[in-house]
Design a protein around this motif. Structure first.
Motif, PDB file in Angstrom:
ATOM      1  N   LEU A 194      19.815  49.906  -7.747  1.00 40.21           N
ATOM      2  CA  LEU A 194      18.929  49.228  -8.296  1.00 40.21           C
ATOM      3  C   LEU A 194      18.398  48.027  -8.412  1.00 40.21           C
ATOM      4  O   LEU A 194      17.450  47.507  -8.599  1.00 40.21           O
ATOM      5  CB  LEU A 194      19.492  49.394  -9.953  1.00 40.21           C
ATOM      6  CG  LEU A 194      19.590  50.739 -10.564  1.00 40.21           C
ATOM      7  CD1 LEU A 194      20.076  50.934 -11.981  1.00 40.21           C
ATOM      8  CD2 LEU A 194      18.147  51.540 -10.317  1.00 40.21           C
ATOM      9  N   THR A 195      19.541  47.131  -7.436  1.00 38.26           N
ATOM     10  CA  THR A 195      19.258  45.730  -7.331  1.00 38.26           C
ATOM     11  C   THR A 195      17.943  45.632  -6.084  1.00 38.26           C
ATOM     12  O   THR A 195      16.919  44.954  -6.331  1.00 38.26           O
ATOM     13  CB  THR A 195      20.317  45.060  -6.686  1.00 38.26           C
ATOM     14  OG1 THR A 195      21.522  45.045  -7.669  1.00 38.26           O
ATOM     15  CG2 THR A 195      20.067  43.440  -6.467  1.00 38.26           C
ATOM     16  N   GLY A 196      18.284  46.693  -5.360  1.00 40.35           N
ATOM     17  CA  GLY A 196      17.348  46.739  -4.352  1.00 40.35           C
ATOM     18  C   GLY A 196      15.701  47.201  -4.967  1.00 40.35           C
ATOM     19  O   GLY A 196      14.752  46.437  -4.781  1.00 40.35           O
ATOM     20  N   GLU A 197      15.933  48.055  -5.846  1.00 35.86           N
ATOM     21  CA  GLU A 197      14.548  48.394  -6.559  1.00 35.86           C
ATOM     22  C   GLU A 197      13.983  47.491  -7.349  1.00 35.86           C
ATOM     23  O   GLU A 197      12.901  47.164  -7.617  1.00 35.86           O
ATOM     24  CB  GLU A 197      14.882  49.700  -7.468  1.00 35.86           C
ATOM     25  CG  GLU A 197      13.849  50.150  -8.312  1.00 35.86           C
ATOM     26  CD  GLU A 197      14.083  51.207  -9.282  1.00 35.86           C
ATOM     27  OE1 GLU A 197      13.603  51.355 -10.412  1.00 35.86           O
ATOM     28  OE2 GLU A 197      15.110  52.439  -8.926  1.00 35.86           O
ATOM     29  N   ALA A 198      14.767  46.441  -7.985  1.00 39.13           N
ATOM     30  CA  ALA A 198      14.324  45.436  -8.805  1.00 39.13           C
ATOM     31  C   ALA A 198      13.671  44.392  -7.934  1.00 39.13           C
ATOM     32  O   ALA A 198      12.739  43.653  -8.313  1.00 39.13           O
ATOM     33  CB  ALA A 198      15.509  44.716  -9.633  1.00 39.13           C
ATOM     34  N   TRP A 199      14.333  43.980  -6.838  1.00 42.42           N
ATOM     35  CA  TRP A 199      13.928  43.127  -6.054  1.00 42.42           C
ATOM     36  C   TRP A 199      12.444  43.706  -5.674  1.00 42.42           C
ATOM     37  O   TRP A 199      11.552  42.605  -5.372  1.00 42.42           O
ATOM     38  CB  TRP A 199      14.727  42.892  -4.761  1.00 42.42           C
ATOM     39  CG  TRP A 199      15.650  41.838  -5.055  1.00 42.42           C
ATOM     40  CD1 TRP A 199      16.948  41.774  -4.868  1.00 42.42           C
ATOM     41  CD2 TRP A 199      15.388  40.379  -5.124  1.00 42.42           C
ATOM     42  NE1 TRP A 199      17.643  40.659  -5.294  1.00 42.42           N
ATOM     43  CE2 TRP A 199      16.663  39.740  -5.285  1.00 42.42           C
ATOM     44  CE3 TRP A 199      14.231  39.662  -5.189  1.00 42.42           C
ATOM     45  CZ2 TRP A 199      16.871  38.354  -5.362  1.00 42.42           C
ATOM     46  CZ3 TRP A 199      14.297  38.417  -5.311  1.00 42.42           C
ATOM     47  CH2 TRP A 199      15.367  37.604  -5.345  1.00 42.42           C
ATOM     48  N   ALA A 200      12.159  45.091  -5.190  1.00 39.63           N
ATOM     49  CA  ALA A 200      11.009  45.292  -4.858  1.00 39.63           C
ATOM     50  C   ALA A 200      10.002  45.520  -5.813  1.00 39.63           C
ATOM     51  O   ALA A 200       8.740  44.954  -5.648  1.00 39.63           O
ATOM     52  CB  ALA A 200      11.006  47.110  -4.374  1.00 39.63           C
ATOM     53  N   GLU A 201      10.302  45.454  -7.299  1.00 38.98           N
ATOM     54  CA  GLU A 201       9.371  45.214  -8.232  1.00 38.98           C
ATOM     55  C   GLU A 201       9.113  43.840  -8.448  1.00 38.98           C
ATOM     56  O   GLU A 201       7.713  43.406  -8.635  1.00 38.98           O
ATOM     57  CB  GLU A 201      10.128  45.939  -9.717  1.00 38.98           C
ATOM     58  CG  GLU A 201       9.876  47.454  -9.674  1.00 38.98           C
ATOM     59  CD  GLU A 201       8.599  47.907  -9.729  1.00 38.98           C
ATOM     60  OE1 GLU A 201       7.762  47.302 -10.547  1.00 38.98           O
ATOM     61  OE2 GLU A 201       8.420  48.936  -9.438  1.00 38.98           O
ATOM     62  N   PHE A 202       9.919  43.116  -8.150  1.00 41.45           N
ATOM     63  CA  PHE A 202       9.716  41.766  -8.348  1.00 41.45           C
ATOM     64  C   PHE A 202       8.751  41.038  -7.259  1.00 41.45           C
ATOM     65  O   PHE A 202       7.773  40.353  -7.475  1.00 41.45           O
ATOM     66  CB  PHE A 202      11.068  40.750  -8.094  1.00 41.45           C
ATOM     67  CG  PHE A 202      10.907  39.445  -8.292  1.00 41.45           C
ATOM     68  CD1 PHE A 202      10.352  38.808  -9.460  1.00 41.45           C
ATOM     69  CD2 PHE A 202      11.465  38.359  -7.425  1.00 41.45           C
ATOM     70  CE1 PHE A 202      10.576  37.349  -9.711  1.00 41.45           C
ATOM     71  CE2 PHE A 202      11.436  36.976  -7.654  1.00 41.45           C
ATOM     72  CZ  PHE A 202      10.756  36.574  -8.894  1.00 41.45           C
ATOM     73  N   ALA A 203       9.082  41.560  -5.936  1.00 42.33           N
ATOM     74  CA  ALA A 203       8.112  41.221  -4.857  1.00 42.33           C
ATOM     75  C   ALA A 203       6.717  41.631  -5.370  1.00 42.33           C
ATOM     76  O   ALA A 203       5.634  41.151  -5.016  1.00 42.33           O
ATOM     77  CB  ALA A 203       8.753  41.796  -3.581  1.00 42.33           C
ATOM     78  N   THR A 204       6.570  42.967  -5.753  1.00 48.60           N
ATOM     79  CA  THR A 204       5.285  43.381  -6.197  1.00 48.60           C
ATOM     80  C   THR A 204       4.663  42.508  -7.287  1.00 48.60           C
ATOM     81  O   THR A 204       3.291  42.205  -7.305  1.00 48.60           O
ATOM     82  CB  THR A 204       5.335  44.913  -6.639  1.00 48.60           C
ATOM     83  OG1 THR A 204       5.902  45.698  -5.628  1.00 48.60           O
ATOM     84  CG2 THR A 204       3.995  45.703  -7.191  1.00 48.60           C
ATOM     85  N   THR A 205       5.626  42.089  -8.159  1.00 50.01           N
ATOM     86  CA  THR A 205       4.588  41.211  -9.217  1.00 50.01           C
ATOM     87  C   THR A 205       4.271  39.748  -8.526  1.00 50.01           C
ATOM     88  O   THR A 205       3.272  39.303  -8.906  1.00 50.01           O
ATOM     89  CB  THR A 205       5.841  40.846 -10.305  1.00 50.01           C
ATOM     90  OG1 THR A 205       6.195  41.854 -10.953  1.00 50.01           O
ATOM     91  CG2 THR A 205       5.384  39.863 -11.294  1.00 50.01           C
TER      92      THR A 205
END
Length: 849
Positions: free
Chosen positions: A792-803
């Motif tokens: 989920l950390t990987g997923e959260a970093w991906a969302e953060f990068a998109t933001t």
């Protein structure tokens, strides 16, 4: 010796008589007419025998109402209901109301308040009050009450006739005279104990009577009102106002609001008890409320702490018993042996050793005396006010201390009661065991057993605590576990399991000791206390190994595996489940094998071995079908749906969840239905069927609310928010996620909070509120990394990068976020996701929500 005769006619003054106004004297003179009888003795000689009868003290009837105490509060609804029958516009007949309630509940003050409100409305010319002292050693007889009322209505003492019938006739004629002059009187007949005390006071028409009594007085034909203790807020307000009257600078209620609420609860929200407590506090202005609470906390001394030197609550309750029959008073004392908040008629029958049809009329008499309350919905259940229960307990202890014979009688009653609860609990528990095991015919099926457990849960828990260290605690501890798990009463599971364990240790019950450790471990797992659960299951396992009980040893290995999974020791959990499975196969235990395969599938799933997990769940499902265990088949279908989702077989997953849902509906398992709806929503969302996913999540949320499972409710709100975001309803999604965040905070679930922060970042990004989206994303990646949830950390970093990309942030910062995502996925062992993040770091996708 003859008396001088007068003419039966009166001379007219020639003028028409005017009817008397209220307060004028009227009526014929009955002076000297207090003859009991007269007789002729001898020839032409008349003798008169005069008897003087001493009546009870004549009560005082006032021409005006006393003012209400400043602390009077919380009775607006009751006043409005009583006023509804006093309105002169509702009919020409007499209005009669009867207010009943337990001692100290404030009946008299309420009657005064009604009188003031009625006068303010202009409905009455005057209010006349008479205290019937119905519960004194010598209650006021109705003829004396009539004398007081006649005097208040302006009749001179010498004109008041001696007999009840004559006084009643004169009283009604006076009221009729007032009615003809359009004057209306409200009679407050306070503290009546019987209908006979009040019936002669009832006017024929036009006027009104309001009666107060500890008893229901159905014989009056009155509108009956039951007065209950105050609501908690009103009770605290009474305390505050009473202290403020004594000292306007007294701020103890504001300074200690929690203590004030607790003090009000200890007073049972009873106005008299609250007034006594306030008086004691006013007498000691430096005493903190918390200190007064501590003084009252001990139920054994609570009544003793409600005595201000002028008013004594225990004495008030003691006096109530003087009006009871021997059988009623004996039952009241016996009810003090009951440990719980209410009791059923069958339990009372067991307590008394009498048939239910014989004891029910006695229970009804205690209800009439307001010493007991009958449940309006469950008519076979009875309860006492908290302070009355304390009083009954005191009296039971006093009775037992009187000698060996009464002590033995009370101990036998207590034994009958506990035997009743144990026998029924053990019988009900058989309906929650595995299919194929014998079930008790004491209950027709699981639904009836469940209903009995629901009705008696608090009593069973109280009995377990009251009889700690005894066989009763062992028996109830082992009988309640499956039911409490079914109802998800996890803290209660820990409590009864701990009591059972302590009792086994105290009794030297080695036979049940291992099972008690195992039950405690299972209960601790439900509260996520995994380290303690691990130790409990390990202890149980060691003890079972000593008994050569292979079946129980397999169960212990299974429990140990669950605790290890909770500790994220998934390899060790896998090995424990495998050992349990081998033991279950060894003894041919199909139910055990099905259970172990199911848990083995969960461990495999945590180890990312999703294909093997799918096979394990399928095997478990086939075995549960063999033993015809519908409920566990449903669980297996739900687990299979989860494995299929991990394998990206979303259509098959949806079908598995739907099958699970259909089976859970057959078992009436609301919580599991909610979980199946949640899984179904997840599968639908993966299939981009966002509207259907939203409906599924909403259904799951509604069901979780029914089960009072705050944590699951939080997950459902989170899922619902995600579905709303999928429909581009970002404002609604944000609100749903904010609710989820608040609930996760209530349950101290930091992992759940981290997930929601990630989703809030997505919502804010959709609303183009990039600063808030970036702040939420930063919280999410930090919290998830702290939780070591690298996937989920990987997923959260991906969302953060998109933001960051959508907000127009520096490309190097966007690239760094994608690289962090790749690193986290690598640590999680998800090489495919890591490669995708690395590709995005090199070639960032187009900016957008």
């Amino acid at each position: 010796m003859g008396a001088k005769k007068t003419s039966g006619k009166r001379k007219s003054s020639g003028k028409k008589d005017k009817r008397p106004r209220l307060g004028q004297r009227t009526g014929s003179s009955f002076a000297g007419a207090s003859f009991e009888r007269s007789q002729v003795l001898g020839s032409g000689t008349q003798t008169t025998k005069i008897n003087v009868q001493a009546y009870a003290a004549v009560p005082t009837a006032l021409n005006s109402l006393p003012g209400l105490p400043q602390e009077f509060t919380g009775r607006d609804d009751e006043i409005a209901k009583i006023l509804s029958i006093l309105d002169p516009g509702i009919g020409s007949g007499a209005a009669v109301g009867s207010v009943a309630g337990l001692p100290g509940v404030g009946k008299t003050t309420l009657a005064h308040a009604v009188g003031h409100a009625a006068l303010d409305k202009g409905w009455f010319t005057a209010v006349q009050m008479v205290n019937l002292r119905g519960y004194d050693p010598t209650p006021v007889p109705p003829e004396d009450a009539l004398e007081a009322l006649l005097r208040a209505l302006g009749v001179a003492a010498e004109h008041i006739p001696p007999t009840l019938d004559e006084r009643e006739g004169l009283y009604r004629s006076q009221l009729d005279a007032l009615a003809r002059e359009e004057q209306r009187v409200l009679i407050l007949a306070d503290n009546a104990s019987t209908s006979d005390q009040v019936r002669p006071l009832l006017p024929a028409r036009h006027h009104a009577v309001l009666v107060t009594s500890r008893h229901t007085l159905p014989g009056l034909g009155a509108r009956l009102f039951n007065l209950h203790p105050l609501q908690p807020d009103a009770a605290v307000d009474l305390l505050h106002q009473r202290l403020e009257v004594a000292d306007p600078d007294d701020r103890r209620v504001e300074d200690e609001p929690a203590a004030a609420e607790e003090l009000a609860a200890l007073c049972g929200y009873l106005p008299l008890a609250l007034q006594i407590a306030a008086a004691l506090l006013a007498d000691d202005p430096d005493q903190p409320l918390s200190e007064r609470v501590r003084m009252l906390t001990d139920a054994g001394t609570r009544l003793g702490g409600l005595d201000d030197g002028e008013r004594n609550l225990r004495a008030v309750f003691d006096e109530c018993l003087t009006r009871l029959s021997h059988q009623e008073a004996d039952l009241y004392r016996l009810l003090g042996l009951h440990p719980g908040p209410d009791i059923s008629t069958p339990a009372v029958a067991a307590l008394t050793g009498q048939p239910a049809d014989k004891i029910t009329p006695v229970l009804r008499q205690l209800v009439r005396a307001r010493l007991l309350a009958q449940n309006s919905e469950a008519r076979d259940r009875w309860s006492m006010h908290d302070l009355l229960r304390v009083h009954a307990q005191e009296l039971a202890r006093i009775a037992m201390d009187r000698g060996r014979v009464p002590r033995r009688r009370y101990e036998q009653a207590r034994t009958r009661l506990t035997d009743h609860y144990v026998r029924h609990a053990e019988a009900a528990d058989t309906h929650f065991r595995l299919p194929g095991e014998a079930v008790s015919t004491l209950f027709s099926g699981r639904e009836q057993a469940l209903a009995w457990f629901d009705a008696e849960r608090e009593n069973l828990l109280a009995a377990t605590q009251t009889y700690a260290g005894t066989q009763t605690a062992v028996d109830l501890g082992f009988s309640l576990g499956r039911y409490l798990e079914w109802r998800r009463r996890h803290q209660d599971m820990v409590t009864v399991s701990a009591h059972a364990l302590e009792a086994c240790q105290a009794l030297g019950d080695a036979l049940n000791l291992a099972g008690a450790w195992s039950n405690l471990g299972s209960a601790l797992v439900k509260l996520k206390r995994y380290t303690e659960a691990h130790d409990a299951h390990q202890t149980a396992l060691d003890l079972f190994k000593q008994t050569s009980d292979t079946h129980s040893e397999a169960t212990a290995w299974n429990g140990l595996g669950i605790a290890l999974s909770g500790l994220k020791r998934y390899t060790d959990a896998h090995d424990a489940y495998q050992t349990a499975l081998n033991l279950s196969k060894q003894i041919g235990d199909t139910n055990g094998q099905a259970r172990d395969w199911s848990n083995l599938g969960t461990a495999l799933q945590e180890l990312k071995r999703h294909a093997e997990a799918r096979e394990a769940y399928q095997t478990a499902l086939d075995l549960f079908k063999q033993v015809e265990d519908t409920h566990r088949q449903a669980i297996a279908w739900s687990n299979l749906g989860t494995a299929l989702q991990k394998l990206k077989c979303h259509t098959e997953a949806r079908e598995a969840y739907q099958t699970a849902l259909d089976l859970f509906k057959q078992t009436s398992d609301t919580h599991s239905q909610a979980r199946a709806w949640k899984g179904l929503g997840s599968a639908l969302q993966e299939l981009k069927r966002h509207t259907e996913a939203r409906e599924a999540y909403q259904t799951a949320l509604d069901l979780f609310k029914q089960t009072s499972d705050t944590h699951s409710e939080a997950t459902a709100w989170n899922d619902l928010g995600t579905a709303l975001a999928g429909l581009d309803l970002y404002t609604d999604a944000r609100d749903a996620h904010q609710t989820a965040l608040d609930l996760f905070k209530q349950t101290d679930d930091t992992h759940g909070q981290a997930i929601v922060w990630n989703n809030l970042g997505t919502d804010h990004r959709g609303l183009k509120r990039y600063a808030e989206a970036i702040a939420a994303g930063e919280k999410a990646v930090a919290m998830l990394a702290h939780e070591d949830d690298w996937a989920l950390t990987g997923e959260a970093w991906a969302e953060f990068a998109t933001t960051l990309n959508a907000s127009g942030a520096d490309p190097s910062r966007v690239r760094a976020a994608w690289e962090q995502s790749a690193a986290a996925y690598t640590r999680a062992g998800d090489d495919e996701a890591a490669a995708a993040s690395r590709a995005n770091a090199e070639f960032p996708p187009d900016a957008g929500p």
